[in-house]
Design an enzyme around this catalytic site. Structure first.
Site, PDB file in Angstrom:
ATOM      1  N   TYR A  58      -1.130  77.105  11.911  1.00  0.00           N
ATOM      2  CA  TYR A  58       0.151  77.799  11.975  1.00  0.00           C
ATOM      3  C   TYR A  58       1.320  76.893  11.603  1.00  0.00           C
ATOM      4  CZ  TYR A  58      -2.617  81.088  14.787  1.00  0.00           C
ATOM      5  OH  TYR A  58      -3.577  81.954  15.259  1.00  0.00           O
ATOM      6  N   HIS A 125     -11.488  77.436  14.989  1.00  0.00           N
ATOM      7  CA  HIS A 125     -10.713  78.582  14.510  1.00  0.00           C
ATOM      8  C   HIS A 125     -11.552  79.573  13.708  1.00  0.00           C
ATOM      9  CE1 HIS A 125      -6.336  79.710  13.186  1.00  0.00           C
ATOM     10  NE2 HIS A 125      -7.035  80.760  13.509  1.00  0.00           N
ATOM     11  N   SER A 203      -4.510  90.029  18.088  1.00  0.00           N
ATOM     12  CA  SER A 203      -4.005  91.122  17.236  1.00  0.00           C
ATOM     13  C   SER A 203      -4.287  92.492  17.837  1.00  0.00           C
ATOM     14  CB  SER A 203      -4.619  91.021  15.830  1.00  0.00           C
ATOM     15  OG  SER A 203      -4.449  89.741  15.278  1.00  0.00           O
ATOM     16  N   PRO A 204      -3.964  92.726  19.120  1.00  0.00           N
ATOM     17  CA  PRO A 204      -4.268  94.020  19.735  1.00  0.00           C
ATOM     18  C   PRO A 204      -3.459  95.178  19.168  1.00  0.00           C
ATOM     19  CG  PRO A 204      -2.917  92.697  21.201  1.00  0.00           C
ATOM     20  CD  PRO A 204      -3.315  91.795  20.064  1.00  0.00           C
ATOM     21  N   LEU A 205      -2.428  94.869  18.383  1.00  0.00           N
ATOM     22  CA  LEU A 205      -1.653  95.909  17.718  1.00  0.00           C
ATOM     23  C   LEU A 205      -1.918  95.941  16.214  1.00  0.00           C
ATOM     24  CD1 LEU A 205       1.723  95.521  19.652  1.00  0.00           C
ATOM     25  CD2 LEU A 205      -0.017  97.294  19.932  1.00  0.00           C
ATOM     26  N   GLY A 208       0.868  95.736  13.418  1.00  0.00           N
ATOM     27  CA  GLY A 208       1.712  96.878  13.120  1.00  0.00           C
ATOM     28  C   GLY A 208       1.031  98.004  12.365  1.00  0.00           C
TER      29      GLY A 208
END
Length: 290
Positions: A58, A125, A203-205, A208
């Protein structure tokens, strides 16, 4: 550090904070307290979100280190190694390096950037085709013995990778994506329960994708009913569905949503307290299974 000391079904972090997009403001930009990165991290800690997740990939570990300075004892600090960007600048230009020497070198570099003596949870990772996972985890176990890391995690791997790794040294957590749009992590649950490994659901959403114009057919409609009933947003309902998986499966599952604003962070935190009905959960299950 064992799984039970970090998470349990009845305790431990209810929700983490993914820091992939945490960045310093652009030079010359107007101050925005809602998007101040240090303020965001402090707001998370102030509201009980203790698990902070970053990675060498990151490029923001030094910023994370500045943000937690003076509050280190409040943080379950997680970082990841192994994924290296190429030189083209393309998002798909990356490779994985997980040999023993890279494990040690990456950890030392992360410790320096973070400004800490130990990383609480250190992940591979991404699975590596070139290096046997036994070599990677043996080197990680050496870091545990040296006091450089507290616990070992894996991310973006296969079920057999987890079993092989766990045979070398106990694995504390597996980080995989789980949302209404990506439920492959569910297939790991029987093995994780058997081995006593927590699931961190990143990334539970789905970045977007669940509520945007390209959302899968029927998803927004399925989310709107509970949202209207609860006075919540569709995004909060989608995150609440992931939260419910811990009690439904009776094992540690910690959602890891990201946020770049304090407003968004607070909405995510509020979603952890949303109670969906069995009927609502079942309707959302039907969407997730598509």
């Amino acid at each position: 550090m064992t799984t039970s000391s970090l998470w349990s079904v009845s305790g431990g972090p209810r929700q983490g904070l993914g820091l992939m997009r945490l960045r310093d403001p652009e030079p010359g930009s107007a101050p925005d307290p809602d998007r101040d990165p240090v303020g965001l991290v402090h707001a998370a800690l102030d509201q009980g979100v203790t698990m902070l997740d970053t990675a060498e990939m990151y490029g923001n570990e030094a910023l994370v280190g500045r943000a937690i300075a003076g509050r280190r004892d409040e943080v379950v600090l997680c970082s990841k190694f192994g994924v290296v960007w190429g030189t083209s600048g393309r998002f798909d230009d990356w490779s994985v390096h997980a040999d023993a020497a890279t494990v040690v070198r990456s950890c030392e570099a992360s410790l320096r950037r973070l400004g800490v003596d130990v990383i609480d949870l250190y992940y591979l990772h991404h699975r590596c085709e070139q290096t046997p996972i036994e070599e990677t985890v043996t080197a990680m176990a050496g870091l545990v013995e040296a006091g450089k890391i507290q616990a070992i995690g894996l991310s973006n791997v296969r079920i057999d990778d987890v079993r092989r790794a766990h045979a070398v040294h106990p694995v504390t957590a597996l980080q995989e994506q789980w949302s209404l749009a990506a439920n492959a992590a569910e297939g790991f649950l029987p093995m994780l329960a058997e081995l006593g490994i927590a699931l961190v659901a990143h990334s539970p959403l789905s970045h977007g994708q669940l509520t945007g114009k390209d959302a899968p057919s029927g998803v927004r409609e399925a989310l709107m009913g509970p949202a209207v009933r609860l006075g919540a947003t569709p995004e909060q309902v989608a995150l609440a569905w992931v939260h419910h998986q811990q009690s439904r499966h009776a094992q540690p599952i910690v959602p890891l949503p990201g946020a770049t604003s304090i407003r968004h962070l607070r909405a995510n935190i509020a979603a952890a307290s949303i109670e969906l009905t069995d009927s609502e959960l079942n309707k959302l299950d039907d969407i997730a299974a598509v």
